[in-house]
Design an enzyme around this catalytic site. Structure first.
Site, PDB file in Angstrom:
ATOM      1  CD  GLU B  41     -35.725   0.114  -6.301  1.00  0.00           C
ATOM      2  OE1 GLU B  41     -35.693   1.103  -5.544  1.00  0.00           O
ATOM      3  OE2 GLU B  41     -34.973  -0.012  -7.282  1.00  0.00           O
ATOM      4  CE  LYS B 112     -34.250   2.086 -10.179  1.00  0.00           C
ATOM      5  NZ  LYS B 112     -33.837   1.774  -8.781  1.00  0.00           N
ATOM      6  CE1 TYR B 118     -27.261   7.825  -8.814  1.00  0.00           C
ATOM      7  CE2 TYR B 118     -26.842   8.218  -6.507  1.00  0.00           C
ATOM      8  CZ  TYR B 118     -27.714   8.153  -7.560  1.00  0.00           C
ATOM      9  OH  TYR B 118     -29.048   8.419  -7.354  1.00  0.00           O
ATOM     10  CB  CYS B 148     -36.396   3.961  -6.986  1.00  0.00           C
ATOM     11  SG  CYS B 148     -35.553   4.790  -5.612  1.00  0.00           S
ATOM     12  N   GLY B 318     -16.493   0.410  24.666  1.00  0.00           N
ATOM     13  CA  GLY B 318     -15.527   1.043  25.548  1.00  0.00           C
ATOM     14  C   GLY B 318     -16.000   2.452  25.871  1.00  0.00           C
ATOM     15  CB  ILE B 323     -17.855  14.099  23.323  1.00  0.00           C
ATOM     16  CG1 ILE B 323     -19.249  14.517  22.844  1.00  0.00           C
ATOM     17  CG2 ILE B 323     -16.893  14.140  22.141  1.00  0.00           C
ATOM     18  CD1 ILE B 323     -19.839  15.604  23.632  1.00  0.00           C
ATOM     19  CD  GLU B 430     -12.108   9.818  16.806  1.00  0.00           C
ATOM     20  OE1 GLU B 430     -11.964  10.194  17.971  1.00  0.00           O
ATOM     21  OE2 GLU B 430     -12.681   8.740  16.503  1.00  0.00           O
TER      22      GLU B 430
END
Lengths: 569, 569
Positions: B41, B112, B118, B148, B318, B323, B430
């Site tokens: 597409e 299409k 969305y 699609c 940084g 982790i 976070e």
């Protein structure tokens, strides 16, 4: 029959506040003898609710509010906007709906057909378009009830394949009501009147058009609700940038004479592209006093509503002695009160004395608190810490940016310490070309001037000074400079703003090609350089704060560009 | 008839590069004896082109590319995706189209119908949905050609009111071809197979499904093109996260036996909501090895393509000894090569020795360059400059943020000096709760882990260590901490991640209400506190960099929330 239009300022998702406002206006309309009171699009939840609409719980709260409001509609008709669930299995789960409430219950619902999904609008993301149309009856009158964009499908070249009024007119309605949430831009108020008049001309019915007012993050709604007689006469016009309640007698209106014939512009689907063709007139148009006054009022409302709806009172900003921070500071003082705006002057070793003096004079004129914090000690500490990594590489944009980010860090620290909101002072010309430092002068919670070209910033300054010199004249006349290296001027890096803004306007507002712009008599290599700057700095704007939108094409939610895109870059 | 599917990695707006890729694959398909070669597409311009589509000049360039490609189609059929202008006056100006080229010219076009609007999709912003359907003929075969989302409208509860294959099947096509640009998320590959099988079951035709591959800023396309026989048998499957060319003989396929009956899931319009109902299984699901392996591969591709398409080679980040930065660093070394990833260790006076040691060991294990720059001198300079304003107010979040922003400023300075891209290391937990500092640890050009919950970050670390210890085990076992004040732990401010991630998943991925989540056995006040954090930190995420999307609901372009909204906050 007396009809009231309630033009109100809602807060997205704040159901209790919105419902109370609506109940208050119903009470006031009743007091004024109205039979029917009409509210704006999605008033129950505020517009635009965006992805809150994907939460079933949010929709439940909308329904609960409709029910609460229906209960007071015993003796007065009420039209409100609120989402409605789609009873069919196929299609999206919701409609954008207008609800007619009366005698304590729902009497009828109309769904929106034309779902704007361009610029700042995403309605097809959430809503199924209407595919059936019925007038609603109220006290013996048939109402053709439509929602905002539904009335904009009239031209020979419409954006939508279905025109809902064309469907409704066969049922012989007595009047048209359109409930809207129609955002401000400095072109838009005239367009809106043209569209209403075109509807009246075509359908020969009186029109009641109610818009909301107030700012929702970046989008400013300017009110200006309208009542037109079938004759074409303007009967009543709501205030701009303020709440209002208009009450009109339908029968009196229908006795009006035919208004004199006039030419009505039919707005085609490109209507929202700004209209100035002649490149020689662009700057005049951008800085026209009527436009600048409207921008001024929109920015004041945008600042004020952002703070009140976020629950903040106090603001802070970096005041450099330049025109952008001066205009931002003056607008903020008007919007929030001078005592609620703290200016921080942060001269570097490259700042000229007059910059600091101008900034001090400005705050003295305005009466707002200010502090002076020189940035050299922190800048030096950064350079020392970075020396092992930088070695003896020459001074470059890295060192310029350290200064700008040191300022960003200082104002954010004060903002965090005292609970202020940092106002950003970047203008649209800078943002377009990437002439700013991420996390430095691009920091902030709300951008006041991000949709205002530099030439318009000057015009705003002159407008602010229209009665007396608030912004020191020296700020208006000195050549713009970032003052991040000795003797720096904006014009070292950018074309003169008079040329730059013309190119930017053609590219951003009007989506012209490089060839189109060059054909307007602007230098080939300059055009290509500017468009390349615009396209390669998308990554910076992507991290920028919300911008109060005043034009038909602002950076931010209304302009969605690929970051890894490779086009004119 | 031999049909080739070309699964390629395009670059949005880079017409010359995309066209050359397409021409290369046509050559290769011809060499392999293909009669027809099918591309994905909008391959000509790359997907999603977003508002580039509003530029007439951009559309002209699409047409020019189609013409160039048509010229080589003399002896081989070619199906490509490119926008088509709408010949009607009504409706939007463009269709999303599939073009059949052969004998040097355009033989037919299919538009299409189902326009996803969305999550990350905005297709109705640009395109008019198809309202007429015709099979295309090629070498005596009738092709039902769809694009699609067109094949996703099969359930009892579809998102669209029209199903294009239902329209086409009456014309007795011989085969189905679907050209897609279908983004990856760790649920999606299985859904895609179910949908293809559901189409085959319903229409009893062979299906050729071609997807693109590669990352476009935040959206990762994973390839996995599919060829199914009418019998239901999987004939060929494209590689995942890599380019591929599949060549299949249609007649051979049609001789295949009926595949054994199996139950096919019909995916309704809520199909894109993640499927795990049982709260006890959420963490297992989020961290399941198959999902983590896919996420790992998607992130590697996402990093690599962002750099190559932006024209950058080197990155910086940084490295704190925690982790998140450890996993980001390991992924970046794999994606870009260890010599192209510079880690900056920036301990503060609150950093523990083991943090620095762990970060050093990590870079030694990976072999990437690193520097250590303590932040105390700059932090002290900030405090001294701010002393006149701060007075004797106690240490607060302001001082914590100064440290974080000092780090942001240091890595950005090095980034600016040497032309690196800063990789952001924040995780989804976070970002959801606003547990990060704007312009500090939230700085960066690309977020690697912003769509990966903390529990998944741990699982990724274990996956990276599956053969040998790359990330020092100590980083996996110590309690997470921002180390911005003495003895600080994440758990001082946030619930344990095992509980937090469960709540976040229910709210963000599944749009559950607070009551729903509480009913799953999670503490009332905890749920309300977490949802309030999510909703009041929209303003922070709004300024965040692009996040590589791996889930069905990532922060960023696919989740659009009002900033001044007042909902569960």
């Amino acid at each position: 029959m007396k009809i009231a239009l309630a033009q109100q300022n809602y807060h997205i998702g704040n159901f209790s506040s919105n419902t109370n406002k609506i109940l208050d206006a119903i009470g006031e309309a009743r007091k004024q003898g109205a039979d029917l009171v009409v509210f704006s699009e999605l008033c129950v939840c505020g517009y635009p609710p965006r992805d809150f609409l994907e939460f079933d719980d949010f929709i439940n709260q909308c329904y609960a509010a409709v029910e609460t409001i229906a209960k007071v509609s015993v003796d007065i008709g009420v039209i409100i906007g609120s989402p409605a669930r789609n009873p069919a299995k196929e299609g999206k789960d919701l409609f954008n709906a207008a609800w007619l409430l009366y005698q304590g219950k729902v009497q009828g619902v109309a769904y929106k057909t034309c779902l704007p999904t361009y610029d700042v609008f995403d309605e097809y993301r959430y809503f199924e378009p209407a595919f059936e149309w019925n007038v609603l009856e109220f006290k013996g009158k048939k109402i053709a009830l439509t929602i905002c964009e539904d009335m904009w499908a009239l031209s020979e070249n419409p954006l939508y394949r279905v025109c809902p009024m064309d469907q409704l007119i066969g049922q012989q309605p007595d009047l048209m009501i359109n409930i809207s949430a129609s955002p401000f831009d400095y072109d838009h108020d005239e367009d809106r009147k043209e569209v209403v008049k075109a509807n009246i001309r075509r359908y020969q019915l009186p029109m009641f058009y109610v818009n909301c007012v107030g700012s929702q993050t970046e989008i400013v709604f300017d009110g200006g609700s309208l009542v037109y007689a079938a004759s074409g006469e303007l009967v009543k016009e709501g205030k701009y940038f303020e709440e209002d309640l208009l009450v009109v007698d339908l029968e009196e209106m229908n006795n009006l004479q035919q208004a004199p014939d006039e030419v009505i512009r039919l707005l085609d689907k490109d209507m929202r592209v700004s209209k100035i063709e002649d490149p020689e007139k662009i700057i005049d148009y951008l800085t026209a006093e009527n436009n600048i006054r409207q921008i001024h009022d929109a920015l004041i409302l945008g600042i004020r509503d952002y703070f009140s709806k976020m629950g903040f009172k106090k603001s802070i900003l970096g005041s450099s002695g330049g025109i952008d921070s001066a205009v931002t500071l003056a607008l903020a003082c008007e919007a929030l009160g001078k005592e609620n705006v703290r200016a921080i002057l942060m001269p570097s070793q490259f700042s000229t004395d007059h910059s600091v003096n101008d900034a001090v004079t400005l705050s003295q004129n305005l009466g707002n608190p200010y502090d002076i914090i020189p940035i050299k000690p922190v800048f030096d500490a950064f350079l020392e810490s970075l020396a092992p990594v930088f070695g003896d590489l020459p001074f470059s944009v890295a060192e310029e940016n350290i200064q700008s980010r040191t300022r960003g860090n200082l104002v954010m620290a004060i903002s965090n310490k005292f609970g202020y909101i940092l106002l950003n002072t970047s203008n649209k010309s800078e943002l377009a070309t990437g002439y700013g430092t991420l996390y430095g002068d691009m920091a902030g919670g709300l951008s006041v001037l991000g949709d205002v070209y530099k030439m318009q910033v000057f015009a705003l300054a002159r407008f602010i000074n229209r009665e007396k010199e608030i912004i020191p004249n020296n700020i208006l006349v000195k050549p713009p400079s970032a003052e991040l290296r000795p003797g720096q001027k904006d014009s070292d890096s950018l074309p003169e703003y008079e040329v730059l803004d013309k190119v930017l306007y053609q590219y951003i507002e009007r989506r012209k090609s490089p060839d189109d712009i060059i054909r307007m008599g602007i230098d080939d290599s300059l055009v290509q350089r500017v468009l390349k700057l615009v396209n390669t700095n998308e990554y910076k704007r992507n991290q920028f704060c919300p911008i109060i939108r005043v034009s038909a094409k602002a950076f931010g939610v209304g302009r969605r560009m690929p970051i890894v895109g490779k086009y004119l870059s």
